[in-house]
Design a protein around this motif. Structure first.
Motif, PDB file in Angstrom:
ATOM      1  N   PHE A  93      -6.884 -42.374  28.404  1.00 49.64           N
ATOM      2  CA  PHE A  93      -7.786 -41.475  27.113  1.00 49.64           C
ATOM      3  C   PHE A  93      -7.516 -41.954  25.922  1.00 49.64           C
ATOM      4  O   PHE A  93      -8.416 -41.778  25.267  1.00 49.64           O
ATOM      5  CB  PHE A  93      -7.098 -40.168  27.872  1.00 49.64           C
ATOM      6  N   PHE A  94      -6.774 -42.990  25.733  1.00 56.24           N
ATOM      7  CA  PHE A  94      -5.953 -44.056  24.813  1.00 56.24           C
ATOM      8  C   PHE A  94      -7.666 -44.641  24.350  1.00 56.24           C
ATOM      9  O   PHE A  94      -7.226 -45.226  23.637  1.00 56.24           O
ATOM     10  CB  PHE A  94      -4.535 -44.708  24.937  1.00 56.24           C
ATOM     11  N   LEU A  95      -7.445 -45.540  25.596  1.00 54.55           N
ATOM     12  CA  LEU A  95      -9.080 -46.712  25.418  1.00 54.55           C
ATOM     13  C   LEU A  95      -9.957 -45.822  25.143  1.00 54.55           C
ATOM     14  O   LEU A  95     -10.650 -46.679  24.328  1.00 54.55           O
ATOM     15  CB  LEU A  95      -8.763 -46.961  26.548  1.00 54.55           C
ATOM     16  N   MET A 183      -7.807 -27.747  20.754  1.00 55.39           N
ATOM     17  CA  MET A 183      -8.162 -29.078  21.883  1.00 55.39           C
ATOM     18  C   MET A 183      -7.179 -29.863  21.361  1.00 55.39           C
ATOM     19  O   MET A 183      -6.644 -30.085  21.840  1.00 55.39           O
ATOM     20  CB  MET A 183      -9.017 -29.688  21.044  1.00 55.39           C
ATOM     21  N   GLN A 184      -6.328 -30.144  20.368  1.00 51.54           N
ATOM     22  CA  GLN A 184      -4.635 -30.694  20.282  1.00 51.54           C
ATOM     23  C   GLN A 184      -4.291 -30.523  21.629  1.00 51.54           C
ATOM     24  O   GLN A 184      -2.804 -31.006  21.719  1.00 51.54           O
ATOM     25  CB  GLN A 184      -4.685 -30.680  18.518  1.00 51.54           C
ATOM     26  N   LEU A 185      -3.916 -28.529  21.054  1.00 48.92           N
ATOM     27  CA  LEU A 185      -2.073 -28.362  21.558  1.00 48.92           C
ATOM     28  C   LEU A 185      -3.244 -28.690  23.287  1.00 48.92           C
ATOM     29  O   LEU A 185      -2.216 -29.039  23.890  1.00 48.92           O
ATOM     30  CB  LEU A 185      -3.199 -26.842  21.155  1.00 48.92           C
ATOM     31  N   ILE A 191      -1.327 -33.946  28.437  1.00 55.14           N
ATOM     32  CA  ILE A 191      -0.345 -35.473  28.144  1.00 55.14           C
ATOM     33  C   ILE A 191       0.989 -35.707  28.697  1.00 55.14           C
ATOM     34  O   ILE A 191       0.908 -36.428  28.790  1.00 55.14           O
ATOM     35  CB  ILE A 191      -0.922 -36.387  26.938  1.00 55.14           C
ATOM     36  N   GLY A 192       1.477 -34.620  27.772  1.00 53.84           N
ATOM     37  CA  GLY A 192       2.321 -33.927  28.158  1.00 53.84           C
ATOM     38  C   GLY A 192       2.922 -33.535  29.587  1.00 53.84           C
ATOM     39  O   GLY A 192       3.844 -34.841  30.246  1.00 53.84           O
ATOM     40  N   ILE A 245      -9.369 -33.700  32.857  1.00 52.53           N
ATOM     41  CA  ILE A 245      -8.975 -33.488  34.492  1.00 52.53           C
ATOM     42  C   ILE A 245      -8.547 -34.395  34.770  1.00 52.53           C
ATOM     43  O   ILE A 245      -7.692 -33.735  36.068  1.00 52.53           O
ATOM     44  CB  ILE A 245     -10.517 -32.454  35.062  1.00 52.53           C
ATOM     45  N   LEU A 246      -8.629 -35.299  34.723  1.00 49.46           N
ATOM     46  CA  LEU A 246      -8.466 -35.903  35.926  1.00 49.46           C
ATOM     47  C   LEU A 246      -6.662 -36.699  35.926  1.00 49.46           C
ATOM     48  O   LEU A 246      -5.815 -36.467  36.832  1.00 49.46           O
ATOM     49  CB  LEU A 246      -8.952 -37.973  35.395  1.00 49.46           C
ATOM     50  N   ILE A 247      -5.985 -36.393  34.263  1.00 52.13           N
ATOM     51  CA  ILE A 247      -4.718 -36.599  34.860  1.00 52.13           C
ATOM     52  C   ILE A 247      -4.230 -35.132  35.218  1.00 52.13           C
ATOM     53  O   ILE A 247      -2.913 -35.774  35.878  1.00 52.13           O
ATOM     54  CB  ILE A 247      -4.303 -36.690  32.671  1.00 52.13           C
ATOM     55  N   MET A 248      -4.678 -33.975  34.880  1.00 55.55           N
ATOM     56  CA  MET A 248      -3.770 -33.191  35.911  1.00 55.55           C
ATOM     57  C   MET A 248      -4.119 -33.134  37.011  1.00 55.55           C
ATOM     58  O   MET A 248      -3.202 -32.994  37.968  1.00 55.55           O
ATOM     59  CB  MET A 248      -4.723 -32.044  35.176  1.00 55.55           C
TER      60      MET A 248
END
Length: 266
Positions: A93-95, A183-185, A191-192, A245-248
């Protein structure tokens, strides 16, 4: 008081995290209010000192409340590789942001003065990432996982409680800074949760501090050097959604793949 904190680590960790966050926020806003007198470079160093002071306080409370050596736990290398592996989706996501920044280079107007102050801003972002993770992942999440770790359903509860509390603490400061959207929330919560999963798997804070620090430095660079007129990319937004979605998926996989055992740090 210390004995009570040891007996009720979750309650006192939550109270401590909220209190530190509040006083850190008030102090930071006060320092930022002196920006006209201090200048960007001195202001960044002043905020860095504030971050360091509250980080040390959080490390001490981590050791007292959760009955561990706070400094040793925060700086230990054991589990670093495992944490970085689990954080691959977060890094992806950062990349995406890095790709956006690189493509936007032609829109940047960089001056010598901006380059001179950037090292101070880098130091500020490193101390910020360190402080946030000692408070939230170290102090708060450690207590929650110690409390909720005996079964897989409890671990899910602990990870999402920690992510929700982080979001609750995060909202007021962003409202005061004047920048917040749905979206920021969502990104903050997801990410958290990814950070919590990495911490559950590796029990290592350095991997999270490094990942968050790199992203904050990148974001500061883009903001400082003034990306103007860069077109917002719909494909980028779609890719970001896929990574979220991948992170979740990774979060749930990590949480459910861990054995039903008590979370400990020794």
């Amino acid at each position: 008081m210390i004995e009570k904190a040891k007996c009720r680590p979750v309650f006192y960790s939550i109270i401590s995290a909220l209190a530190i966050s509040f006083f850190w926020g008030v102090t930071t806003f006060f320092v930022q209010g002196q920006s006209e007198q201090l200048g960007v470079q001195i202001l960044s160093l002043a905020i860095s000192m504030v971050n360091i002071i509250f980080s040390i306080l959080a490390v001490i409370l981590l050791g007292v409340i959760n009955q561990i050596n706070g400094f040793k736990h925060v700086f230990r290398l054991r589990g670093l590789g495992k944490g970085l592996i689990v954080l691959i989706p977060v890094m992806a996501f950062f990349l995406l942001g890095l790709s956006l920044a690189i493509n936007a280079m032609e829109y940047m107007n960089v001056s010598i003065e901006e380059i001179k102050v950037f090292p101070a801003i880098i130091f500020m972002q490193i101390t910020s990432a360190f402080m946030q993770n000692v408070i939230f992942r170290g102090l708060l999440v450690t207590a929650l996982l110690i409390k909720f770790s005996n079964t897989k359903s409890e671990r899910v509860k602990g990870v999402f409680m920690a992510s929700a509390l982080y979001l609750i603490i995060y909202i007021p400061f962003n409202i005061l800074s004047g920048s917040i959207d749905l979206m920021q929330l969502i990104n903050t919560f997801v990410i958290g949760a990814g950070f919590c999963a990495a911490y559950l798997y590796s029990k290592n804070l350095l991997s999270i501090i490094l990942t968050q620090g790199i992203w904050q430095i990148l974001s500061s660079g883009v903001n400082l050097f003034g990306v103007e007129g860069y077109p917002q990319s719909t494909p980028f937004a779609a890719a970001a959604l896929i990574v979220i979605i991948l992170i979740m998926i990774v979060v749930l996989t990590v949480v459910f793949s861990r054995r039903a055992e008590h979370f400990h740090l020794r």
